[in-house]
Structures are given as C-alpha cells and as structure tokens.
Motif scaffolding. Structure first.
Motif, PDB file in Angstrom:
ATOM      1  N   LYS A 164       0.786  -1.016  -0.060  1.00  0.00           N
ATOM      2  CA  LYS A 164       0.073   0.057   0.069  1.00  0.00           C
ATOM      3  C   LYS A 164       0.732   1.251   0.164  1.00  0.00           C
ATOM      4  O   LYS A 164       0.496   2.092  -0.778  1.00  0.00           O
ATOM      5  CB  LYS A 164      -0.959   0.003   1.079  1.00  0.00           C
ATOM      6  N   ILE A 165       1.737   1.176   0.809  1.00  0.00           N
ATOM      7  CA  ILE A 165       2.635   2.447   0.994  1.00  0.00           C
ATOM      8  C   ILE A 165       3.529   2.603  -0.409  1.00  0.00           C
ATOM      9  O   ILE A 165       3.726   3.751  -0.953  1.00  0.00           O
ATOM     10  CB  ILE A 165       3.583   2.236   2.182  1.00  0.00           C
ATOM     11  N   ALA A 166       4.284   1.577  -1.233  1.00  0.00           N
ATOM     12  CA  ALA A 166       4.753   1.546  -2.073  1.00  0.00           C
ATOM     13  C   ALA A 166       4.094   2.144  -3.381  1.00  0.00           C
ATOM     14  O   ALA A 166       4.490   3.024  -4.006  1.00  0.00           O
ATOM     15  CB  ALA A 166       5.291  -0.033  -2.530  1.00  0.00           C
ATOM     16  N   LEU A 167       2.821   1.776  -3.402  1.00  0.00           N
ATOM     17  CA  LEU A 167       1.836   2.356  -4.431  1.00  0.00           C
ATOM     18  C   LEU A 167       1.505   3.700  -4.333  1.00  0.00           C
ATOM     19  O   LEU A 167       1.410   4.522  -5.042  1.00  0.00           O
ATOM     20  CB  LEU A 167       0.613   1.434  -4.581  1.00  0.00           C
ATOM     21  N   GLN A 168       1.485   4.076  -2.928  1.00  0.00           N
ATOM     22  CA  GLN A 168       1.127   5.438  -2.613  1.00  0.00           C
ATOM     23  C   GLN A 168       2.467   6.455  -2.992  1.00  0.00           C
ATOM     24  O   GLN A 168       2.406   7.507  -3.698  1.00  0.00           O
ATOM     25  CB  GLN A 168       0.632   5.870  -1.318  1.00  0.00           C
TER      26      GLN A 168
END
Length: 418
Positions: A164-168
């Motif tokens: 999730k953090i990587a996509l953001q």
C-alpha cells in the motif's frame, strides 16, 4: 556498420511499409532508404537471408543473468550476446543477483554493462531492501539512475501495508510497482500445480488460489491507493478474469505471461525432469486457453521468456530440490509465434511492453534509428542442445518441435547474426 537488408518483409503496424517486402538500407545506424529495389553502395554489406522478416527490436522485460554473483550461470556480456542472437534489442534485467539491485549504484553498474553493445539493459530494482519484504528500497534514487520498475523477483509481498505504501509513494514520481502473484502461506512447500498430476506423481501441489488470492488482495489495494501496478507472469484462468474485471473498472493494472505458460502443461512432469520445475508452476490446457484469450482481448499486456539460467548442480537433482527456472530467450520466438499468430506475437513483444514501461522504439521508416529484429517464420525443427546459446542449459523446450528461425538483430549500429 552500413548494411543493406535485401527483400525483407516488414512487420510493424506503425510503419507505412507494414507487411511489404522491401530493401532496407542502413547507414550510420539510421534507416536511410526503404525501396522495392536498392543497389548496395560500395561501402556497405549486403545481407541476403531466406524468407527474411524484420520487425521493431523485441523487448523482453523479464530476463535474469547470473552476474553479479553467479557468473558461472551467465555473465552479462555473454547474456547480451545470447539476447541479440535470439532477436532481442532490449531487456528488463531482474533483481536476483548478489548483490541484488536495491540501490542506485547497482543500477548504474548494470546500465554501464550495456554501453556499446547491441542490447539495451533496463534494470528492474528490488521493491524492498535485499528483497526481504521488510523495508522499501531506494525507489526514487533507482528510478533516477535508470530503473524502469520495482519488484522482489519471484517473491510474493507478504506485508499488504508495505505494498500500500509503495503504491502511494511511487505516484510522486510515476514509478511502476510489480507484485509477484503468490501467497506463500498457501503455496507452502508445493513444487507443482495442484491437480491430478501432482497427486499421481506424489508431488506437493500449489493450488491456483495461491496466485489468485494474492492478485485479489493487490487489486483491492490498488483500487484504494491509486498508482500503477504490474502483475508479472500470471498462469491461471481466474487470474485473467480478475485482471480483466479490474481493467474494466479503470484501474491502472497491467500483467504479463511467460512463453512456458502458453505452451507447456503439467503433463510434462511425468519424467520428473527438473527443467519443468518453474514458478509459477506449469498449469493445465484450460489455463493456457484462457491465457491466450487474455492476450487476444488485451487483458494480458505482453509476453516474456522469463529467462532464468540455473547451473546443472541446481537442476540435475531430485525434482523437489531442484531450483525453479528455465532459460527462454533462444526458444521464445520459435515456440510461440505460430500459436499466437505473427501479428499478435510482434505486438506483445514490441509495442505493448514498451507502453507498460514507458519506453519508445523507432518506427521502421526512413530517417529513423535502426532497431530491428531479423527472423523467418518458415521451417520446422526439433529444439536441441545445439540451439541453446546460454551458458546454462536448463531449457524446458529440449526435444520440442519448433517453427521458424531467428537470424539476429541490428541495433546501436551493430549487426548481430546467430
């Protein structure tokens, strides 16, 4: 080298010469003239090859070599030669060496290795440090150095919050996150597709849901975060359906499939040949049919060889202990183009993968840089060890009937013939 390609059938839907048989004069690395008949100038080399067909240079975004760290499997220099003779002018180089590609210094090292060669290397950086799945790597710095995407090669991302953090985070610089489709808690110690064959052979199976539940989770995260997600080498019918539905929703998701999963089934496992120990595992004919349909309708964006050289010490051993992977650069065209049809094959090995990774390739027309793959679609033969150019010989296509022939490439002013 200045060359004249005689009587070449051009396959490039973006070119005004698409499906026409023409002479192509290349001077100083530039296509200077395309015409029905060209007389070779005194300063050039004339190339006459049977049933010569040319397309834009092929791009395989999932290639592994041994170097750095496993040079006995394949060096980068020799791997580049193999790729060029197999028809490829661009490769995406996976992060599975030692050290892994998790910093800009390694990206720079890999990029430097392709300078002055007939093949451009585009490194794929690790998504997490040491591909351990614990901490996001230096994504922005790696992209600035030339990494085209980020992926913990053949490792499913356990931590949903990390993805999730990587996509953001990558949205701030347009980065592409890749997520290998495997839930390791479900696949466990499985080594082949779970089904009739795994039961009959007494081998631990990997159910298709291990792939599908991971894809479902990742698509939910993508819907929540936005960003760009690529799912490499899918292998099941349900995976195709899930991604097709996500694309219909407007999610920025792409996916690929390997040649192995379009041509081979788990019926190959009867002799316990370690060359067929591949990840994802070989599935069924029903899955193959769905994957081919997915290519035709645009759900699956491109094909790859998923070339992975493994030394004999890690292949010629008990099947369950053998290392996963098969080489595939040499066999991709001859095993696949007839199954897909030439037009679809060329689209999925040139235009489509470059769109996914934001790359460009010159059109085959006068005044453009020459970036060409040279091949023939005619003739058939049995694929043998003599057809293997790689240092490692772990090919799943040994003994298989193939069609056509790859002559080589012209790129960066260099003609490479097999």
């Amino acid at each position: 080298m200045n060359i004249l390609l005689k009587s070449a059938t051009i396959i490039d839907p973006q070119s005004p010469y698409h499906k026409q048989k023409m002479d192509i004069l290349i001077e100083g690395g530039i296509i200077s003239k395309i015409s029905r008949t060209i007389t070779c100038p005194a300063y050039c080399k004339e190339i006459n090859l049977d049933d010569l067909t040319v397309s834009k240079g092929w791009f395989d975004p999932s290639v592994s070599f041994g170097e750095p760290g496993y040079e006995h499997r394949e060096t980068i220099a020799h791997g580049i030669e193999v790729a060029a003779k197999s028809g490829f002018t661009k490769i995406g180089l996976n992060s599975n060496g030692a050290p892994l590609t998790d910093s800009k210094s390694i990206v720079n090292f890999l990029k430097t290795k392709s300078i002055g060669t007939p093949v451009d290397i585009y490194p794929i950086g690790s998504l997490t440090k040491d591909s351990s799945g614990n901490e996001i790597a230096e994504l922005y710095d790696m992209q600035q150095a030339g990494a085209i995407a980020f992926n913990d090669y053949k490792k499913g991302i356990k931590n949903a919050n990390l993805l999730k953090i990587a996509l953001q985070y990558t949205q701030s610089f347009g980065g592409l996150v890749m997520s290998y489709p495997n839930n390791c808690n479900i696949s466990g110690e499985g080594v082949v597709n779970e089904g009739v064959n795994s039961t009959n052979l007494g081998l631990k199976g990997i159910p298709t849901i291990a792939e599908e539940i991971q894809i479902s989770r990742d698509l939910f995260l993508l819907e929540y975060t936005g960003g760009k997600l690529h799912i490499p080498t899918i292998s099941t019918s349900k995976s195709v359906a899930l991604i097709k539905e996500a694309k219909a929703k407007g999610l920025k998701v792409t996916c690929s499939v390997s040649a192995d999963h379009l041509t081979l089934t788990d019926d190959e496992l009867s002799n316990f040949d370690g060359n067929f120990k591949i990840t994802p595992p070989l599935r069924t004919q029903s899955d193959i049919n769905s994957l081919i349909d997915g290519l035709k309708n645009g759900t699956i964006d491109f094909i790859t060889s998923d070339h992975d050289p493994i030394d004999i010490e890690n292949k010629k051993i008990e099947f369950s202990l053998a290392q996963d992977g098969s080489i595939g650069l040499e066999s991709l065209f001859v095993s696949l183009h007839k199954i897909l049809g030439l037009d679809l094959f060329i689209e999925k090995i040139t235009i489509s993968p470059q769109e996914v990774f934001g790359l460009e390739s010159p059109i085959i027309q006068q005044g453009e840089k020459a970036n060409l793959s040279l091949f023939s679609t005619k003739g058939s033969r049995i694929f043998t060890s003599d057809d293997i150019l790689s240092t490692s010989k772990n090919s799943a296509y040994l003994g298989k009937k193939t069609t056509g022939k790859v002559y080589g490439t012209y790129h960066n002013g260099i003609l490479t013939l097999a």
